[in-house]
Enzyme design. Structure first.
Site, PDB file in Angstrom:
ATOM      1  N   GLY A   1       0.806  -1.218   0.000  1.00 60.46           N
ATOM      2  CA  GLY A   1       0.000   0.000   0.000  1.00 60.46           C
ATOM      3  C   GLY A   1       0.838   1.266   0.000  1.00 60.46           C
ATOM      4  N   THR A   2       1.895   1.256   0.758  1.00 65.80           N
ATOM      5  CA  THR A   2       2.744   2.447   0.855  1.00 65.80           C
ATOM      6  C   THR A   2       3.325   2.813  -0.500  1.00 65.80           C
ATOM      7  OG1 THR A   2       3.284   2.047   3.166  1.00 65.80           O
ATOM      8  CG2 THR A   2       4.842   3.382   1.911  1.00 65.80           C
TER       9      THR A   2
ATOM     10  N   GLN B   1      -7.817  -0.896   3.217  1.00 65.94           N
ATOM     11  CA  GLN B   1      -8.690  -1.482   4.253  1.00 65.94           C
ATOM     12  C   GLN B   1      -9.967  -2.090   3.683  1.00 65.94           C
ATOM     13  OE1 GLN B   1      -8.064  -1.946   7.456  1.00 65.94           O
ATOM     14  NE2 GLN B   1      -6.086  -0.928   7.383  1.00 65.94           N
TER      15      GLN B   1
ATOM     16  N   CYS C   1       1.491   7.212  23.888  1.00 63.29           N
ATOM     17  CA  CYS C   1       2.461   6.424  24.643  1.00 63.29           C
ATOM     18  C   CYS C   1       2.839   5.127  23.935  1.00 63.29           C
ATOM     19  CB  CYS C   1       1.890   6.089  26.009  1.00 63.29           C
ATOM     20  SG  CYS C   1       1.592   7.560  26.963  1.00 63.29           S
TER      21      CYS C   1
END
Lengths: 208, 393
Positions: free
Chosen positions: B71-72, B179, B325
């Site tokens: 995809g990238t 997706q 985080c």
């Protein structure tokens, strides 16, 4: 990038120690915020005489390392004097946890800052409670003139009082040199004032 | 310990049938598909069969499909390839703030080169308003890139409506369908798009392989220059086994698409209902209906997502979070931030994505663990309902 936590971190994260609120805490501090994703609240109970941290609890809005550092730090400082506690650095806590991932070091900094702020608040609150003339009058008005059951303030025996910045208390009492209870009164005042930590020196002068 | 994988949007395991289809091409059939001898021809045949399967699955012609590394790469090629090919016409590109980083980062790169990017607003559920697109298109607009469905919150964009606006104004339209392909119906003619990115490992194919649909006659420069593979649009010896695996995986996914969509939608809605019933102050992120069948995204107030994630992990449950985080950059989810989720709730977000092997029992096990863990962390938290400190009042 997955974060690698040490076994000690994971153990403290799983079973954090000293979690909760101390209802009658001597001091508390909030460090960080939920918006930052990291927050710790520290509650302290300090023995006035020994300056030892007799109880410490924390609450956490934060990640695993936030919870683990809070748990480890509170374990480390319990029973220590506030001076000893202030010497603990975030590196000490991180080391005790078997290391933290570099991006998580700030959690240790946050926990240590929380403790320091709480201690600062503790010391600060005491400064607000500093010994005033009112406090002194309060103490003197509880010292009774023997056999009369009347306090020395009501008997107008206290002529002048002063407290300087160094904690020296100066009291002038109007007592006749012949008064048999002269020394008794003096000793009683000194005994009461010695219990006050802020009072460093006492001078009692008799005038007539 | 029971293990429950609920991170299918991150990646999926390879199906056994896919592995069987790939294996010969990692062993005995090793020829370079560009070679003219029989060794090469065997590989060539396999690649072209896979191309046909993929083209068929999305309603494209065979020569409109090129193979990529995922995809990238597909997204990078469209963004940069169109920008470079059409920069004489204009230097304006339209996208959304909730795109995957594989679209946003090429956009940021192009901004550095002097291109102008418009980020369309999205509503609270992540939907783009077609009227906003209409207003944003300019004379110098050369490309519109809007994802088919969002990877974090599962919101499905009205691509058809958006691409029709682009068509009227004669602007290229790209959709990142990583997706959606293999999960919901995707037809390039129906969607009326010029480019569409696909990634194999999101539908039980192997990692490191993908496809890009390029409508015939569309102008785009290659990203990789070199050999003459893929009609000179993508140089480099083809990932034969990967491509074969992707073809097989998509074929299987399409054959059971309707049944799986129905099954997952039921499971999804069951999970959402149960979370809302059992855990107070939990907020569903994204659209309730216009949503991928396998996507669930919740924010849990008063607690932080990484602590939640790791506690679930200790119970064998794999999920993901938008909390800062959890990332090495300490950046919270740009998607949740863009749809207006308050930052403290972004930190407290969890994504559960379901897949082929997810059962109701898995979800019940997860719900029990989740309820327990949320309560445990809330007991540690300084906050109670309404974000007030516990010691107050």
């Amino acid at each position: 990038m997955p974060l690698q936590y040490s076994e000690i971190v994971l153990e403290h994260f799983r079973n954090p120690r000293n979690v909760g609120i101390i209802e009658d805490a001597d001091a508390m501090a909030i460090e960080g915020s939920p918006a930052c994703g990291d927050q710790i609240v520290v509650y302290l109970k300090v023995d006035k005489e020994t300056k030892k941290i007799t109880d410490i609890k924390f609450q956490s809005f934060g990640c695993a390392s936030n919870i683990a550092t809070g748990s480890m730090l509170t374990e480390m400082v319990k029973g220590k004097t506030i001076d000893e506690a202030l010497r603990i650095t975030w590196k000490d806590v991180a080391e005790a946890l078997g290391g933290l991932p570099p991006v998580k070091m700030h959690c240790s900094v946050l926990a240590v800052d929380g403790l320091k702020s709480a201690i600062k608040n503790y010391l600060g609150e005491k400064r607000e409670e500093k010994f005033t003339k009112e406090d002194l009058v309060n103490i003197l008005s509880k010292i009774l003139y023997p056999n009369l059951s009347i306090d020395i303030v009501s008997l107008k025996m206290v002529n002048y009082i002063n407290i300087n910045e160094k904690g020296k208390v100066y009291i002038e009492l109007v007592v006749s040199p012949e008064d048999p209870f002269r020394n008794h009164i003096k000793e009683e005042i000194e005994e009461k004032l010695k219990k006050v930590p802020e009072v460093k020196e006492i001078e009692i002068k008799f005038v007539y | 310990m029971r293990r429950v994988y609920l991170d299918y949007a991150a990646t999926t395991p390879i199906r056994p049938e896919v592995w069987s289809a790939m294996e010969p091409y990692l062993r005995e059939i090793y020829g370079n598909p560009s070679s003219l001898h029989s060794f090469g021809r065997e590989s060539r045949v396999a690649i072209e069969e896979a191309r046909e399967k993929i083209a068929k699955a999305i309603g494209a012609k065979n020569d409109e499909i090129i193979f990529t590394s995922g995809g990238t790469e597909g997204n990078n090629m469209v963004l940069k390839g169109v920008a470079f090919a059409l920069q004489d016409k204009g230097k304006h590109i339209i996208t959304t703030p909730i795109e995957h980083h594989a679209v946003l980062e090429p956009c940021h790169f192009l901004e550095k080169l002097g291109f102008e990017i418009t980020y369309l607003p999205v509503d609270k559920t992540g939907l783009v308003d077609p009227d906003d697109l209409k207003r944003a298109i300019r004379k110098d607009t050369i490309l519109i890139s809007i994802m088919h469905a969002n990877n974090e919150i599962g919101t499905i964009e009205p691509i058809k409506e958006l691409s029709n606006i682009a068509k009227e104004r004669e602007v290229y339209f790209h959709t990142d369908a990583v997706q959606t392909v293999g999960h919901i119906p995707v037809d390039v003619k129906d969607l009326n798009v010029d480019f569409l990115s696909i990634s194999a490992h999101k539908f039980y194919g192997p990692k490191g392989v993908g496809a890009l649909y390029i409508r015939k006659g569309t102008k785009v420069y290659p990203l990789l220059h070199g050999g003459e593979q893929e009609g000179r649009r993508r140089a480099g010896t083809e990932n034969v086994a990967g491509i074969v695996g992707m073809g097989k995986a998509l074929e299987l996914a399409i054959s059971e698409l309707d049944r799986e969509m129905e099954r997952l939608t039921k499971l999804r809605d069951y999970f959402i209902r149960e979370v809302e019933r059992r855990i107070p102050d939990s907020y569903l992120n994204g659209h309730r209906i216009q949503r991928l069948p396998n996507n669930i995204n919740f924010s849990f107030a008063y607690i932080e997502g990484e602590a939640l994630l790791l506690n679930l992990d200790m119970e064998g449950i794999g999920v993901s979070t938008g909390s800062a985080c959890s990332s090495s950059s300490l950046e919270p989810s740009h998607v949740l931030s863009a749809i207006g989720v308050p930052i403290e709730l972004v930190h407290g977000s969890l994504r559960f994505t379901l897949g082929l092997w997810t059962t109701k029992e898995d979800l019940d096990y997860t719900l029990d663990a989740l309820e327990r863990i949320v309560n445990k962390l809330r007991a540690i938290s300084p906050y109670k309902q309404g974000w007030t400190l516990k010691r107050e009042g």
